[in-house]
Design a protein around this motif. Structure first.
Motif, PDB file in Angstrom:
ATOM      1  N   ALA A   1      -8.147   0.758 -17.931  1.00  0.00           N
ATOM      2  CA  ALA A   1      -7.251   0.078 -18.653  1.00  0.00           C
ATOM      3  C   ALA A   1      -5.802   0.473 -18.725  1.00  0.00           C
ATOM      4  N   PHE A   2      -5.760   1.899 -18.405  1.00  0.00           N
ATOM      5  CA  PHE A   2      -4.230   2.543 -18.144  1.00  0.00           C
ATOM      6  C   PHE A   2      -3.287   1.836 -17.079  1.00  0.00           C
ATOM      7  N   MET A   3      -4.155   1.546 -15.854  1.00  0.00           N
ATOM      8  CA  MET A   3      -3.583   0.909 -14.716  1.00  0.00           C
ATOM      9  C   MET A   3      -3.140  -0.432 -15.082  1.00  0.00           C
ATOM     10  N   GLY A   4      -3.757  -1.221 -16.018  1.00  0.00           N
ATOM     11  CA  GLY A   4      -3.630  -2.452 -16.178  1.00  0.00           C
ATOM     12  C   GLY A   4      -2.456  -2.430 -17.333  1.00  0.00           C
ATOM     13  N   VAL A   5      -2.388  -1.359 -18.318  1.00  0.00           N
ATOM     14  CA  VAL A   5      -1.170  -1.524 -19.018  1.00  0.00           C
ATOM     15  C   VAL A   5      -0.013  -0.807 -18.357  1.00  0.00           C
ATOM     16  N   ALA A   6       0.108  -0.189 -17.604  1.00  0.00           N
ATOM     17  CA  ALA A   6       1.088   0.354 -16.762  1.00  0.00           C
ATOM     18  C   ALA A   6       2.000  -0.917 -16.237  1.00  0.00           C
ATOM     19  N   LYS A   7       1.241  -1.698 -15.679  1.00  0.00           N
ATOM     20  CA  LYS A   7       1.768  -3.028 -15.161  1.00  0.00           C
ATOM     21  C   LYS A   7       2.348  -3.971 -16.048  1.00  0.00           C
ATOM     22  N   ASP A   8       2.097  -3.842 -17.422  1.00  0.00           N
ATOM     23  CA  ASP A   8       2.554  -4.860 -18.460  1.00  0.00           C
ATOM     24  C   ASP A   8       4.032  -4.861 -18.720  1.00  0.00           C
ATOM     25  N   ALA A   9       4.820  -5.910 -18.449  1.00  0.00           N
ATOM     26  CA  ALA A   9       6.045  -5.985 -18.371  1.00  0.00           C
ATOM     27  C   ALA A   9       6.697  -5.921 -19.809  1.00  0.00           C
TER      28      ALA A   9
ATOM     29  N   THR B   1       5.823   7.508 -20.735  1.00  0.00           N
ATOM     30  CA  THR B   1       4.232   7.799 -20.050  1.00  0.00           C
ATOM     31  C   THR B   1       4.287   8.200 -18.819  1.00  0.00           C
ATOM     32  N   PRO B   2       3.742   9.179 -18.458  1.00  0.00           N
ATOM     33  CA  PRO B   2       3.441   9.742 -17.104  1.00  0.00           C
ATOM     34  C   PRO B   2       2.844   8.683 -16.204  1.00  0.00           C
ATOM     35  N   LEU B   3       2.998   8.953 -14.736  1.00  0.00           N
ATOM     36  CA  LEU B   3       2.679   7.833 -13.983  1.00  0.00           C
ATOM     37  C   LEU B   3       1.682   8.708 -12.989  1.00  0.00           C
ATOM     38  N   PRO B   4       0.633   7.844 -12.201  1.00  0.00           N
ATOM     39  CA  PRO B   4      -0.042   8.500 -11.437  1.00  0.00           C
ATOM     40  C   PRO B   4       0.561   9.185 -10.205  1.00  0.00           C
TER      41      PRO B   4
ATOM     42  N   HIS C   1     -17.618 -17.550  19.674  1.00  0.00           N
ATOM     43  CA  HIS C   1     -18.707 -17.054  18.834  1.00  0.00           C
ATOM     44  C   HIS C   1     -18.119 -15.907  18.217  1.00  0.00           C
ATOM     45  N   TYR C   2     -16.854 -15.511  17.998  1.00  0.00           N
ATOM     46  CA  TYR C   2     -16.068 -14.604  17.344  1.00  0.00           C
ATOM     47  C   TYR C   2     -15.481 -15.135  16.061  1.00  0.00           C
ATOM     48  N   VAL C   3     -15.612 -14.548  14.954  1.00  0.00           N
ATOM     49  CA  VAL C   3     -14.780 -14.685  13.618  1.00  0.00           C
ATOM     50  C   VAL C   3     -13.880 -13.669  13.684  1.00  0.00           C
ATOM     51  N   VAL C   4     -12.420 -14.245  13.689  1.00  0.00           N
ATOM     52  CA  VAL C   4     -11.555 -13.223  13.852  1.00  0.00           C
ATOM     53  C   VAL C   4     -10.644 -13.185  12.465  1.00  0.00           C
ATOM     54  N   LEU C   5     -10.408 -11.945  12.095  1.00  0.00           N
ATOM     55  CA  LEU C   5      -9.880 -11.672  10.872  1.00  0.00           C
ATOM     56  C   LEU C   5      -8.583 -11.144  10.824  1.00  0.00           C
ATOM     57  N   PHE C   6      -7.495 -11.470  10.038  1.00  0.00           N
ATOM     58  CA  PHE C   6      -6.265 -10.781  10.247  1.00  0.00           C
ATOM     59  C   PHE C   6      -5.723 -10.759   8.738  1.00  0.00           C
ATOM     60  N   GLY C   7      -5.069  -9.417   8.713  1.00  0.00           N
ATOM     61  CA  GLY C   7      -4.000  -9.252   7.370  1.00  0.00           C
ATOM     62  C   GLY C   7      -4.619  -9.308   6.228  1.00  0.00           C
ATOM     63  N   GLY C   8      -4.004  -9.657   5.244  1.00  0.00           N
ATOM     64  CA  GLY C   8      -4.050  -9.735   3.572  1.00  0.00           C
ATOM     65  C   GLY C   8      -3.587  -8.587   3.038  1.00  0.00           C
ATOM     66  N   PHE C   9      -4.042  -8.355   1.728  1.00  0.00           N
ATOM     67  CA  PHE C   9      -3.388  -7.299   0.933  1.00  0.00           C
ATOM     68  C   PHE C   9      -4.328  -6.645   0.074  1.00  0.00           C
ATOM     69  N   TYR C  10      -4.131  -5.422  -0.396  1.00  0.00           N
ATOM     70  CA  TYR C  10      -4.953  -4.765  -1.405  1.00  0.00           C
ATOM     71  C   TYR C  10      -3.861  -4.195  -2.304  1.00  0.00           C
ATOM     72  N   ASP C  11      -4.286  -4.280  -3.767  1.00  0.00           N
ATOM     73  CA  ASP C  11      -3.558  -3.903  -4.848  1.00  0.00           C
ATOM     74  C   ASP C  11      -4.493  -2.810  -5.828  1.00  0.00           C
ATOM     75  N   PRO C  12      -4.183  -1.472  -5.494  1.00  0.00           N
ATOM     76  CA  PRO C  12      -4.871  -0.775  -6.415  1.00  0.00           C
ATOM     77  C   PRO C  12      -4.522  -0.471  -7.545  1.00  0.00           C
ATOM     78  N   GLY C  13      -3.191  -0.965  -8.083  1.00  0.00           N
ATOM     79  CA  GLY C  13      -2.748  -0.740  -9.389  1.00  0.00           C
ATOM     80  C   GLY C  13      -1.215  -0.266  -9.199  1.00  0.00           C
ATOM     81  N   ILE C  14      -0.878   0.395  -8.376  1.00  0.00           N
ATOM     82  CA  ILE C  14       0.447   0.894  -8.198  1.00  0.00           C
ATOM     83  C   ILE C  14       1.515   0.089  -7.577  1.00  0.00           C
ATOM     84  N   LYS C  15       1.077  -0.327  -6.472  1.00  0.00           N
ATOM     85  CA  LYS C  15       1.751  -1.236  -5.399  1.00  0.00           C
ATOM     86  C   LYS C  15       0.846  -2.103  -4.373  1.00  0.00           C
ATOM     87  N   THR C  16       1.247  -3.171  -3.921  1.00  0.00           N
ATOM     88  CA  THR C  16       0.504  -4.083  -3.190  1.00  0.00           C
ATOM     89  C   THR C  16       0.652  -3.617  -1.805  1.00  0.00           C
TER      90      THR C  16
END
Length: 686
Positions: A580-588, A598-601, A201-216
């Protein structure tokens, strides 16, 4: 004297009569009042009943679930969930994402149910439901008439400039087809690419990722949700306890003794260099036990559940899949086996190139004991009369002799002998009308004469991030992503394979997507043209440095252009500028000058000037007559002015990253590594 007594008697009688009259009058008033109050109370009861009835009708209208019979499987999508029904012969498909040819991202929140007996799909729409998302996790339990639990996932803007990770938890009641949001004070953090499994009766959760904009940020935390007490619990292990490394997109299969974990994907971040994707192929087993013994003290144990990670050694067999990502095993509970299909292998050779090999081979992993991989080659039918032809392998890349098929049958027992049946035996699955060769030209063998009975002609197109599920003895494969050249194709075809027969794939829905031949050459030509155009643009940039670039940011309510070089300080909504800046900062596609200026956070003025010193010196050289130290001072002044312009936005970005869980040290490390540029890796690899 007698006369006086008579008068007193009359007075007393009159007085008594008067009192009786007054008492009767009071009694009548009280009676009338009581009657009136009773009527009023009855009226109030009637009003209350009507109010409650009205509330109930309004609630039912707001929560009304509509059921619709739809044609074929859901639309093209990937990173959705395909879950076998815990108390019926159905498959449940929830959510997913689709990337169009023009670079737009679409996310879904719809719920579909597939019935193999009728070969039909039904769509359920509820006003109260999780938001659109992909890369979420779903598990099923037969308790309470059947329930599906959903946690997390991600959503992005139309042009993928901004991303949002969910941390909400939902329960879908299969009997009523309705959603309920479960609110708890303690719960896992927001994430995508995680996995869940149901153990007792347990839901077991593990891992994953979170990307705040600078690194995953990849995770390896372990959580339990008790479906009886409706509580989340974070399982904290000791520092010296072994456990899997952080990852996403792995296999997570429940067994009676615990949960099996295999493979996954993560990124390695090395200071001063770009991130590199890492494909994992290690296997772990989370051993779980629930104590039911009553101690001699008469008191119940505080925590009867025990958990321990055990790393499994790599099995010494030639039938293990090659290193890959973008594939998750589905559980074949009848045989206690994991079934793996497809995936992608990336050769990340340089910043500009990413060589990818896509797979459509099939593997089985026996969970019992120490675990081992077994062959899942399709069996070629025997010809009536004449010598049988030489048996061909499904994939040229598949290692191992044909004798492993016998090994698989000997280990698990002959399915034909033990009487295992699947849905296809009771009611044959309806194949597509299109000939197999047209369905799968990529798997056509080189022989001039094709054998129409060759099962290799029925193998689906190679893909990764496909939806996989095993219902009884049948494997179902739906959708996924295939790439050719620079183009990415989101698929919508639907296949079934009887695992107890392994004779041939049945195409339940043929894909209408046309994959262009020779696209790689045309795309390379386009790239050359783009390079020429970029060179011209660079020349223009040298003479027009003050021109600004803009990007279109699509929000929930409106579309607007945000200047990416010159911050718009007049706008009140600083949060939208930071996003918007976070999205553009990752634009290749940004020019090198734009990136370096352009300075970085998390970057201080000193750090910013240190990496862009030469740029500002050249900038000052064209506008100042100073040389030497004075020229460097002028360059520093220009850098300082640029840093001051971006400082409000950078501070807001840092607040966003802090809310996402990054501390100041992590931000500074990300800034110290400098702009990462294009890694050449698809976002879907995560």
């Amino acid at each position: 004297m007698a006369k006086k007594k008579g008068k007193d008697t009359n007075k007393a009688s009159a007085k008594a009569a008067k009192k009786a009259k007054v008492a009767q009058k009071v009694e009548r008033k009280e009676k009338k009042k009581a009657t009136k109050s009773k009527d009023e109370f009855e009226d109030d009861d009637q009003d209350l009943e009507s109010i409650l009835d009205k509330i109930q009708r309004e609630w039912e209208e707001r929560h009304k679930v509509t059921e619709e019979l739809v044609e074929g499987p859901p639309s093209r999508r990937a990173n959705a969930t395909l879950t076998p029904c815990p108390n019926g012969n159905h498959l449940w498909c929830i959510g997913g994402e689709f990337f169009s040819d023009d670079g737009k991202a679409y996310f879904y929140s719809d719920v579909f149910r597939y019935s193999p007996e009728k070969n039909e799909w039904r769509k359920f729409v509820s006003p109260t439901c999780p938001g659109p998302r992909s890369a979420h996790a779903v598990v099923a339990t037969p308790a309470g008439g059947g329930k599906l639990y959903l946690f997390g996932g991600e959503f992005s803007s139309l042009y993928q400039n901004t991303f949002h990770h969910y941390r909400d938890f939902w329960c879908f009641d299969i009997s009523t087809h309705s959603w309920e949001r479960i609110e708890t004070k303690v719960r896992p953090t927001a994430r995508s690419g995680h996995r869940m499994a149901m153990w007792k009766h347990y839901v077991v959760l593990f891992g994953g990722f979170y990307d705040p904009g600078i690194k995953t940020n990849y995770l390896n935390d372990l959580w339990l949700f008790d479906t009886q007490e409706y509580k989340w619990k974070h399982i904290e292990l000791k520092d010296n306890d072994r456990k899997p490394s952080p990852r996403s997109g792995f296999s997570f299969l429940p067994t009676p003794d615990g949960i099996l974990l295999h493979g996954g994907y993560c990124k390695e971040y090395v200071k001063g260099s770009r991130p590199v994707g890492v494909m994992l192929d290690d296997t772990w087993f989370l051993r779980m036990s629930l104590s039911t013994e009553i101690p001699t003290t008469g008191k119940s144990t505080a925590d009867p559940l025990t958990l321990k990670w055990e790393r499994r050694k790599k099995p010494s067999t030639a039938y293990a899949p090659s290193l890959r990502s973008g594939c998750t095993m589905a559980l074949w509970s009848v045989k206690n086996m994991g079934i793996l299909f497809g995936g992608v292998t990336d050769e990340d050779t340089s910043e500009e190139t990413l060589e990818s090999v896509f797979h459509n081979d099939l593997y089985g992993y026996q969970i019992a004991g120490n675990g081992r991989w077994v062959s899942m080659l399709l069996k070629k039918p025997k010809k009536k009369g004449g010598a049988p032809k030489k048996k061909a392998a499904v994939q040229d890349t598949r290692p191992g002799p044909e004798s492993d098929e016998e090994d698989f049958d000997d280990t698990e027992g002959s399915d034909d002998e033990d009487g295992d049946t699947n849905v296809a035996e009771k009611k044959p699955l309806k194949p597509s009308k299109a000939p197999p060769a047209k369905q799968n030209p990529a798997n056509t063998p080189p022989e001039e004469e094709l054998d129409p009975d060759d099962p290799t002609l029925t193998v689906p197109l190679p893909r990764y991030n496909a939806m996989l599920a095993v219902l009884r003895n049948t494997l179902y494969i739906y959708g996924g992503i295939f790439e050719k050249g620079s183009r990415e194709y989101t698929l919508d075809d639907f296949y079934a394979l009887p695992l107890d027969k392994l004779d041939r794939y049945v195409c339940l829905k043929r894909s209408e997507i046309v994959i262009a031949e020779g696209h790689e050459e045309s795309s390379s030509d386009e790239d050359d043209d783009d390079d020429d155009e970029d060179d011209d643009d660079d020349d223009d940039d040298k003479t027009q440095r003050d021109e600004t670039e803009s990007v279109t940011i699509v929000g929930e309510d409106e579309e607007k252009e945000v200047d990416v070089l010159e911050p718009i300080v007049e706008e009140k909504d600083l949060r939208s500028q930071a996003t918007a800046f976070m999205g553009v900062a990752k634009d290749a596609t940004r020019s090198p000058e734009d990136v370096i200026s352009t300075p970085l956070p998390g970057e201080t003025l000193a750090m910013f000037y240190a990496r862009s010193r030469e740029y500002w010196a050249q900038k000052a050289y064209g506008t100042s007559d100073n040389r030497g130290k004075l020229l460097r001072r002028d360059g520093f002044t220009l850098a300082e002015e640029r840093y001051a312009e971006y400082k409000p936005i950078l501070e807001e970005v840092e607040r966003i990253l802090a809310e996402a869980g990054l501390d100041e040290e992590e931000m500074r490390k990300g800034a110290a590594a400098g702009p990462q540029g294009a890694s050449g890796q698809s976002r879907n690899r995560r």
